[in-house]
Motif scaffolding. Structure first.
Motif, PDB file in Angstrom:
ATOM      1  N   ALA A  83      57.600 -29.364  33.054  1.00  0.00           N
ATOM      2  CA  ALA A  83      58.298 -29.647  31.804  1.00  0.00           C
ATOM      3  C   ALA A  83      57.317 -29.775  30.649  1.00  0.00           C
ATOM      4  N   LEU A  84      56.221 -30.496  30.865  1.00  0.00           N
ATOM      5  CA  LEU A  84      55.218 -30.684  29.818  1.00  0.00           C
ATOM      6  C   LEU A  84      54.498 -29.377  29.505  1.00  0.00           C
ATOM      7  N   ARG A  85      54.207 -28.587  30.534  1.00  0.00           N
ATOM      8  CA  ARG A  85      53.489 -27.326  30.313  1.00  0.00           C
ATOM      9  C   ARG A  85      54.339 -26.338  29.529  1.00  0.00           C
ATOM     10  N   LEU A  86      55.631 -26.252  29.836  1.00  0.00           N
ATOM     11  CA  LEU A  86      56.499 -25.327  29.116  1.00  0.00           C
ATOM     12  C   LEU A  86      56.738 -25.791  27.679  1.00  0.00           C
ATOM     13  N   ALA A  87      56.836 -27.106  27.473  1.00  0.00           N
ATOM     14  CA  ALA A  87      56.937 -27.627  26.108  1.00  0.00           C
ATOM     15  C   ALA A  87      55.657 -27.349  25.340  1.00  0.00           C
ATOM     16  N   ALA A  88      54.512 -27.428  26.021  1.00  0.00           N
ATOM     17  CA  ALA A  88      53.235 -27.109  25.378  1.00  0.00           C
ATOM     18  C   ALA A  88      53.169 -25.643  24.976  1.00  0.00           C
ATOM     19  N   ALA A  89      53.891 -24.790  25.694  1.00  0.00           N
ATOM     20  CA  ALA A  89      53.938 -23.373  25.372  1.00  0.00           C
ATOM     21  C   ALA A  89      54.997 -23.046  24.322  1.00  0.00           C
ATOM     22  N   GLY A  90      55.687 -24.078  23.818  1.00  0.00           N
ATOM     23  CA  GLY A  90      56.638 -23.872  22.733  1.00  0.00           C
ATOM     24  C   GLY A  90      58.092 -23.812  23.125  1.00  0.00           C
ATOM     25  N   ALA A  91      58.399 -23.860  24.437  1.00  0.00           N
ATOM     26  CA  ALA A  91      59.792 -23.804  24.875  1.00  0.00           C
ATOM     27  C   ALA A  91      60.513 -25.113  24.572  1.00  0.00           C
ATOM     28  N   ALA A  92      61.804 -25.015  24.302  1.00  0.00           N
ATOM     29  CA  ALA A  92      62.666 -26.196  24.222  1.00  0.00           C
ATOM     30  C   ALA A  92      63.073 -26.543  25.644  1.00  0.00           C
ATOM     31  N   VAL A  93      62.643 -27.700  26.127  1.00  0.00           N
ATOM     32  CA  VAL A  93      62.789 -28.047  27.541  1.00  0.00           C
ATOM     33  C   VAL A  93      63.930 -29.028  27.750  1.00  0.00           C
ATOM     34  N   ARG A  94      64.745 -28.735  28.739  1.00  0.00           N
ATOM     35  CA  ARG A  94      65.790 -29.644  29.213  1.00  0.00           C
ATOM     36  C   ARG A  94      65.321 -30.172  30.566  1.00  0.00           C
ATOM     37  N   ALA A  95      64.894 -31.419  30.613  1.00  0.00           N
ATOM     38  CA  ALA A  95      64.319 -32.016  31.821  1.00  0.00           C
ATOM     39  C   ALA A  95      65.412 -32.755  32.579  1.00  0.00           C
ATOM     40  N   VAL A  96      65.600 -32.399  33.840  1.00  0.00           N
ATOM     41  CA  VAL A  96      66.708 -32.922  34.645  1.00  0.00           C
ATOM     42  C   VAL A  96      66.162 -33.695  35.844  1.00  0.00           C
TER      43      VAL A  96
END
Length: 277
Positions: free
Chosen positions: A47-60
């Motif tokens: 989740a943190l890595r994808l947010a760092a890449a700019g994605a809007a993350v939905r963490a479940v």
């Protein structure tokens, strides 16, 4: 290290520290990613890595307390991060949660170490529900949006146990082998729609899931707990350390990137040489 000088699952080797601190170019801006099992371990790192890449993350995750600390940790990252408390045994809710996801990371899992004749049938059912049926429902929920836009990334966190078996892990091994088949089927169906589907197959990762099973492994193998890491968990690994969650997250980020558009139906193995035997 333990008192006997053997590696401890809490030791943090230097190679992973460099991975965790790498700056991430925002190459997934405009994409929405759903990550299950995001409260801790591999899911949290993804989740943190994808947010760092700019994605809007939905963490479940079903663990509301640990999930609630994630937005604060992600506050400085380029991509926004929201949380959803959800038990994946609620299959209808799981499917609904994936609607609109451009990227789906199926990570949530659980483990019980017992001989087959002692394995509780209800636990076997729960493991298969969370680790195989729920990923199917999440993929089912995500694909219509992915197909409409002609782009999607499905990354299934499998395991070396998706490719190899170990004793006393009937439910986990069965679920991971099934996940491999599901992933390949999604790859074949999704290719014409710009959707890739792959597995990431780590060996033993430094996570709460692995740390919790050490006592069970000690009982199953008749060993003291301090010998489980070297004599059971890392016995077949050429690299004698646990995989770091951040290392797995890097593999996930690669599979979500434009550079991996031709990689589909694959199993990306991070097992320290385990399966080379």
């Amino acid at each position: 290290m333990t008192a006997s000088g053997t590696p401890s699952p809490h030791d943090t080797p230097a190679p992973s520290a460099a991975v965790a601190s790498q700056a991430a170019a925002p190459d997934l801006a405009g994409r929405t990613a759903l990550v299950t099992g995001a409260a801790s371990g591999i899911g949290r790192a993804c989740a943190l890595r994808l947010a760092a890449a700019g994605a809007a993350v939905r963490a479940v995750d079903r663990d509301a307390a640990n999930l609630g600390t994630l937005p604060g940790e992600a506050a400085a990252l380029p991509g926004p991060l929201d949380t959803l408390t959800l038990d994946l045994t609620d299959l209808d809710a799981a499917e609904a949660s994936a609607d609109g996801a451009d990227i789906l990371v199926n990570n949530a899992g659980l483990q019980l170490v017992r001989p087959i004749e002692e394995f509780p049938p209800d636990v076997f059912h729960t493991v298969l529900t969370v680790m195989l049926e729920a990923p199917f429902r999440l993929v089912r929920g995500a694909l219509p949006h992915m197909y409409r836009q002609g782009w999607g990334r499905i990354v299934n966190i499998s395991s070396v146990h998706g490719l190899r078996a170990s004793p006393y892990k009937a439910a986990y091994v069965a679920a991971k082998h099934g996940l491999e088949g599901l992933s390949k089927t999604a790859a074949l169906e999704g290719a014409a729609h710009g959707v890739t589907s792959n597995c990431v197959n780590p060996g033993y990762v430094r996570t709460p899931l692995v740390e919790r099973q050490i006592a069970d492994q000690a009982k199953a193998h008749g060993l003291p707990q301090e010998r489980v890491l070297t004599e059971v968990l890392l016995k077949d690994s050429a690299v004698k350390r646990l995989v770091e969650p951040a290392e797995v997250a890097e593999a996930v980020a690669y599979l979500c990137s434009p550079a991996a558009s031709f990689v589909t139906g694959a199993s990306l193995v991070l097992d320290g040489g385990w399966s080379a035997h």
